[in-house]
Design an enzyme around this catalytic site. Structure first.
Site, short mmCIF file in Angstrom:
data_model
loop_
_atom_site.label_atom_id
_atom_site.label_comp_id
_atom_site.label_asym_id
_atom_site.label_seq_id
_atom_site.Cartn_x
_atom_site.Cartn_y
_atom_site.Cartn_z
N HIS A 132 2.94 3.28 16.96
CA HIS A 132 2.85 1.93 16.40
C HIS A 132 2.84 0.88 17.52
CE1 HIS A 132 2.98 0.91 12.08
NE2 HIS A 132 3.27 2.19 11.92
N ARG A 164 -0.31 -2.08 18.99
CA ARG A 164 -0.16 -3.53 18.93
C ARG A 164 -0.67 -4.17 20.22
NH1 ARG A 164 4.93 -2.10 16.58
NH2 ARG A 164 6.12 -2.57 18.45
N SER A 191 -2.14 4.27 3.85
CA SER A 191 -3.20 3.54 3.15
C SER A 191 -3.99 2.62 4.08
CB SER A 191 -2.61 2.71 2.01
OG SER A 191 -1.72 1.73 2.53
N LYS A 214 -2.27 -0.12 5.44
CA LYS A 214 -1.64 -1.43 5.27
C LYS A 214 -1.19 -2.03 6.59
CE LYS A 214 2.70 0.70 3.78
NZ LYS A 214 2.24 2.06 4.02
N SER A 215 -0.61 -1.24 7.48
CA SER A 215 -0.15 -1.78 8.77
C SER A 215 -1.33 -2.23 9.63
CB SER A 215 0.67 -0.73 9.53
OG SER A 215 1.85 -0.44 8.83
N ASP A 238 7.07 -5.17 9.62
CA ASP A 238 6.60 -3.86 9.16
C ASP A 238 7.77 -2.90 9.22
OD1 ASP A 238 5.00 -1.78 8.34
OD2 ASP A 238 3.61 -1.88 10.02
N GLY A 296 0.83 -1.20 0.00
CA GLY A 296 0.00 0.00 0.00
C GLY A 296 0.86 1.24 0.00
N GLY A 297 0.22 2.34 -0.26
CA GLY A 297 0.90 3.63 -0.21
C GLY A 297 0.97 4.15 1.22
N ALA A 298 1.54 5.34 1.37
CA ALA A 298 1.65 5.96 2.68
C ALA A 298 0.25 6.22 3.24
CB ALA A 298 2.42 7.28 2.57
#
Length: 184
Positions: free
Chosen positions: A49, A53, A12, A14-15, A81, A8-10
């Site tokens: 981040h 989690r 997006s 994805k993480s 990641d 994915g892009g920035a």
């Protein structure tokens, strides 16, 4: 090992999407963090981040060159990641990408892509989710370093996608499944 590749892009999503995949996993999960806290802004990103989690997940924050050996010994599931940051850290630790001759760069690129092949071949995790950026949809970088990195990264993404059981491109938080059956 089941390899799942999330692109994915920035910003997006994805993480978050990758994390959601492993939140359903019943067993130990190891998060392979590839970013280093080089400045205050990166320290803040890493902090947020970590906070997002699950507390039950363990985290690896080691030297990029040690990631493959560590991943090979993981039991359970792993989330890396991201591939983009890992590649950039390997480059900046080992190569002066801007000043290499074309021949030297081809040799360095071969070594880096060999690392990507080795990453895809780790035997430790039962499920291995790798997150990566999609860099090839933007404008051509002005610098030689930027163009070399973009090209290397595109080749690395192709390697991981070819080895993955499932591949999803995340756009605006939504998955577009490119390979394999959708997980949800």
């Amino acid at each position: 090992m089941r390899l799942i590749f999330i692109l994915g892009g920035a910003r997006s999503g994805k993480s978050s999407f990758a994390k959601a995949i492993l939140e359903k996993y019943e067993g130990p999960v190891t998060f392979l963090a590839t970013a280093r806290p080089g400045d205050e802004e990166m320290r803040r990103r890493i902090f947020f981040h970590k906070r997002e989690r699950p507390a039950s997940w363990s985290t690896w924050e080691g030297n990029p060159k040690d990631l493959i050996d560590f991943a090979d010994a993981i039991k359970g599931a792993a989330l890396m990641d991201c591939l983009t940051t890992w590649l950039s850290e390997l480059i900046f630790d080992n190569y002066d990408i801007e000043n290499l001759s074309e021949e030297e760069w081809k040799r360095a690129e071969g070594e880096l892509l060999s690392n990507v092949e080795d990453l895809c071949g780790v035997r430790g995790p039962e499920v291995f989710v790798i997150v990566s950026n999609e860099l090839g949809c933007g404008i051509t970088p002005l610098s030689l370093m930027g163009r070399r990195f973009r090209d290397l990264h595109g080749r690395a993404n192709q390697i991981v996608a070819s080895r993955a059981e499932r591949v999803a491109m995340i756009m605006a938080g939504l998955p577009l499944w490119l390979k394999g059956k959708p997980l949800f």
